[in-house]
Design an enzyme around this catalytic site. Sequence first.
Site, PDB file in Angstrom:
ATOM      1  N   ARG A  30     -29.435  -4.954  32.877  1.00 36.30           N
ATOM      2  CA  ARG A  30     -28.672  -6.102  33.355  1.00 36.30           C
ATOM      3  C   ARG A  30     -27.617  -6.504  32.330  1.00 36.30           C
ATOM      4  O   ARG A  30     -27.875  -6.522  31.127  1.00 36.30           O
ATOM      5  CB  ARG A  30     -29.604  -7.288  33.631  1.00 36.30           C
ATOM      6  CG  ARG A  30     -30.511  -7.042  34.810  1.00 36.30           C
ATOM      7  CD  ARG A  30     -31.099  -8.314  35.387  1.00 36.30           C
ATOM      8  NE  ARG A  30     -32.153  -7.960  36.330  1.00 36.30           N
ATOM      9  CZ  ARG A  30     -31.953  -7.644  37.600  1.00 36.30           C
ATOM     10  NH1 ARG A  30     -30.726  -7.666  38.103  1.00 36.30           N
ATOM     11  NH2 ARG A  30     -32.966  -7.313  38.380  1.00 36.30           N
ATOM     12  N   ASP A  31     -26.421  -6.830  32.851  1.00 41.39           N
ATOM     13  CA  ASP A  31     -25.352  -7.328  31.984  1.00 41.39           C
ATOM     14  C   ASP A  31     -25.796  -8.654  31.380  1.00 41.39           C
ATOM     15  O   ASP A  31     -26.378  -9.499  32.049  1.00 41.39           O
ATOM     16  CB  ASP A  31     -24.064  -7.502  32.788  1.00 41.39           C
ATOM     17  CG  ASP A  31     -22.848  -7.660  31.890  1.00 41.39           C
ATOM     18  OD1 ASP A  31     -22.004  -6.740  31.883  1.00 41.39           O
ATOM     19  OD2 ASP A  31     -22.726  -8.706  31.207  1.00 41.39           O
ATOM     20  N   ILE A  32     -25.521  -8.836  30.092  1.00 41.09           N
ATOM     21  CA  ILE A  32     -25.980 -10.031  29.377  1.00 41.09           C
ATOM     22  C   ILE A  32     -25.228 -11.284  29.841  1.00 41.09           C
ATOM     23  O   ILE A  32     -25.726 -12.398  29.689  1.00 41.09           O
ATOM     24  CB  ILE A  32     -25.835  -9.817  27.846  1.00 41.09           C
ATOM     25  CG1 ILE A  32     -26.764 -10.743  27.084  1.00 41.09           C
ATOM     26  CG2 ILE A  32     -24.399  -9.958  27.383  1.00 41.09           C
ATOM     27  CD1 ILE A  32     -26.953 -10.374  25.622  1.00 41.09           C
ATOM     28  N   ASN A  88     -14.189   0.350  33.682  1.00 43.89           N
ATOM     29  CA  ASN A  88     -12.957  -0.009  32.979  1.00 43.89           C
ATOM     30  C   ASN A  88     -12.657   1.050  31.923  1.00 43.89           C
ATOM     31  O   ASN A  88     -13.570   1.612  31.317  1.00 43.89           O
ATOM     32  CB  ASN A  88     -13.106  -1.380  32.312  1.00 43.89           C
ATOM     33  CG  ASN A  88     -13.299  -2.494  33.330  1.00 43.89           C
ATOM     34  OD1 ASN A  88     -12.673  -2.493  34.385  1.00 43.89           O
ATOM     35  ND2 ASN A  88     -14.174  -3.438  33.031  1.00 43.89           N
ATOM     36  N   VAL A  97     -16.532  -2.411  25.550  1.00 44.58           N
ATOM     37  CA  VAL A  97     -17.516  -1.592  24.829  1.00 44.58           C
ATOM     38  C   VAL A  97     -17.150  -0.127  25.040  1.00 44.58           C
ATOM     39  O   VAL A  97     -17.093   0.346  26.184  1.00 44.58           O
ATOM     40  CB  VAL A  97     -18.949  -1.872  25.337  1.00 44.58           C
ATOM     41  CG1 VAL A  97     -19.950  -0.993  24.600  1.00 44.58           C
ATOM     42  CG2 VAL A  97     -19.298  -3.351  25.159  1.00 44.58           C
ATOM     43  N   HIS A 101     -19.433   2.945  30.828  1.00 47.28           N
ATOM     44  CA  HIS A 101     -20.429   2.176  31.598  1.00 47.28           C
ATOM     45  C   HIS A 101     -19.829   1.809  32.938  1.00 47.28           C
ATOM     46  O   HIS A 101     -18.635   1.534  33.043  1.00 47.28           O
ATOM     47  CB  HIS A 101     -20.878   0.919  30.850  1.00 47.28           C
ATOM     48  CG  HIS A 101     -19.749   0.065  30.353  1.00 47.28           C
ATOM     49  ND1 HIS A 101     -19.007   0.394  29.239  1.00 47.28           N
ATOM     50  CD2 HIS A 101     -19.224  -1.085  30.819  1.00 47.28           C
ATOM     51  CE1 HIS A 101     -18.082  -0.528  29.037  1.00 47.28           C
ATOM     52  NE2 HIS A 101     -18.181  -1.432  29.992  1.00 47.28           N
ATOM     53  N   MET A 102     -20.680   1.804  33.947  1.00 49.86           N
ATOM     54  CA  MET A 102     -20.267   1.414  35.290  1.00 49.86           C
ATOM     55  C   MET A 102     -20.917   0.079  35.621  1.00 49.86           C
ATOM     56  O   MET A 102     -22.119  -0.093  35.451  1.00 49.86           O
ATOM     57  CB  MET A 102     -20.703   2.481  36.296  1.00 49.86           C
ATOM     58  CG  MET A 102     -20.160   2.212  37.693  1.00 49.86           C
ATOM     59  SD  MET A 102     -20.327   3.689  38.706  1.00 49.86           S
ATOM     60  CE  MET A 102     -22.088   3.884  38.694  1.00 49.86           C
ATOM     61  N   HIS A 103     -20.091  -0.861  36.064  1.00 49.41           N
ATOM     62  CA  HIS A 103     -20.602  -2.159  36.501  1.00 49.41           C
ATOM     63  C   HIS A 103     -21.023  -2.048  37.968  1.00 49.41           C
ATOM     64  O   HIS A 103     -20.239  -1.577  38.798  1.00 49.41           O
ATOM     65  CB  HIS A 103     -19.516  -3.235  36.406  1.00 49.41           C
ATOM     66  CG  HIS A 103     -18.987  -3.497  35.029  1.00 49.41           C
ATOM     67  ND1 HIS A 103     -19.352  -4.599  34.296  1.00 49.41           N
ATOM     68  CD2 HIS A 103     -18.108  -2.804  34.262  1.00 49.41           C
ATOM     69  CE1 HIS A 103     -18.717  -4.574  33.125  1.00 49.41           C
ATOM     70  NE2 HIS A 103     -17.957  -3.502  33.087  1.00 49.41           N
TER      71      HIS A 103
HETATM   72  P1  AMP Z   1     -16.344  -3.849  29.772  1.00 46.39           P
HETATM   73  O1  AMP Z   1     -15.379  -5.013  29.660  1.00 46.39           O
HETATM   74  O2  AMP Z   1     -16.142  -3.037  31.006  1.00 46.39           O
HETATM   75  O3  AMP Z   1     -16.337  -3.014  28.517  1.00 46.39           O
HETATM   76  O4  AMP Z   1     -17.790  -4.490  29.934  1.00 46.39           O
HETATM   77  C1  AMP Z   1     -18.648  -4.726  28.869  1.00 46.39           C
HETATM   78  C2  AMP Z   1     -19.810  -5.506  29.434  1.00 46.39           C
HETATM   79  O5  AMP Z   1     -20.884  -5.442  28.507  1.00 46.39           O
HETATM   80  C3  AMP Z   1     -19.522  -6.995  29.668  1.00 46.39           C
HETATM   81  O6  AMP Z   1     -19.707  -7.313  31.042  1.00 46.39           O
HETATM   82  C4  AMP Z   1     -20.535  -7.705  28.768  1.00 46.39           C
HETATM   83  O7  AMP Z   1     -21.043  -8.888  29.345  1.00 46.39           O
HETATM   84  C5  AMP Z   1     -21.617  -6.631  28.611  1.00 46.39           C
HETATM   85  N1  AMP Z   1     -22.450  -6.735  27.435  1.00 46.39           N
HETATM   86  C6  AMP Z   1     -22.049  -6.959  26.160  1.00 46.39           C
HETATM   87  N2  AMP Z   1     -23.097  -6.966  25.328  1.00 46.39           N
HETATM   88  C7  AMP Z   1     -24.198  -6.721  26.092  1.00 46.39           C
HETATM   89  C8  AMP Z   1     -25.598  -6.609  25.805  1.00 46.39           C
HETATM   90  N3  AMP Z   1     -26.085  -6.721  24.556  1.00 46.39           N
HETATM   91  N4  AMP Z   1     -26.441  -6.365  26.829  1.00 46.39           N
HETATM   92  C9  AMP Z   1     -25.972  -6.248  28.086  1.00 46.39           C
HETATM   93  N5  AMP Z   1     -24.662  -6.339  28.419  1.00 46.39           N
HETATM   94  C10 AMP Z   1     -23.793  -6.579  27.430  1.00 46.39           C
END
Ligand code: AMP
Length: 115
Positions: A30-32, A88, A97, A101-103
């Site tokens: 899960r996204d934080i 992204n 990050v 990663h896929m949302h």
């Molecule tokens: P992006 O902008 O596509 O790189 O998305 C990065 C995502 O990582 C964001 O939606 C953040 O909320 C999520 N994120 C950052 N740190 C963590 C974490 N420790 N655990 C889960 N999700 C995270």
Amino acid sequence: MSNETLFSKIVAKEIPADILYQDELVTAFRDITPKTPTHILIVPNKIIPTIDDVVAEDEAALGRMITVAAKLAKDEGISEDGYRLIINCKDHGRQEVYHVHMHLLGGRQLGTMVD
Ligand code: AMP
């Protein structure tokens, strides 16, 4: 490993996350900071910085990310209404990050795709 990422540490369970699925190729958690009622990230276990860095040998993991997304959408009860998958890439894509990663976003009506 010298090129660890935040998400590779989650994959290795070195930092905590709400992991929903893991196999030999991908991990989902899960996204934080959830932007929607369901907001899950699906990542390859292998560190691939961006979609611009993928190579043919990554196709199995990238395909698995889609099938896992569809499974998790069913598990979350959002598959009937629908959802959105987003990857992204780099600065213009607002990637934060640098580990692919896929949302998986859903659980409510979403807005237009691009601002
Ligand atoms: P992006 O902008 O596509 O790189 O998305 C990065 C995502 O990582 C964001 O939606 C953040 O909320 C999520 N994120 C950052 N740190 C963590 C974490 N420790 N655990 C889960 N999700 C995270």
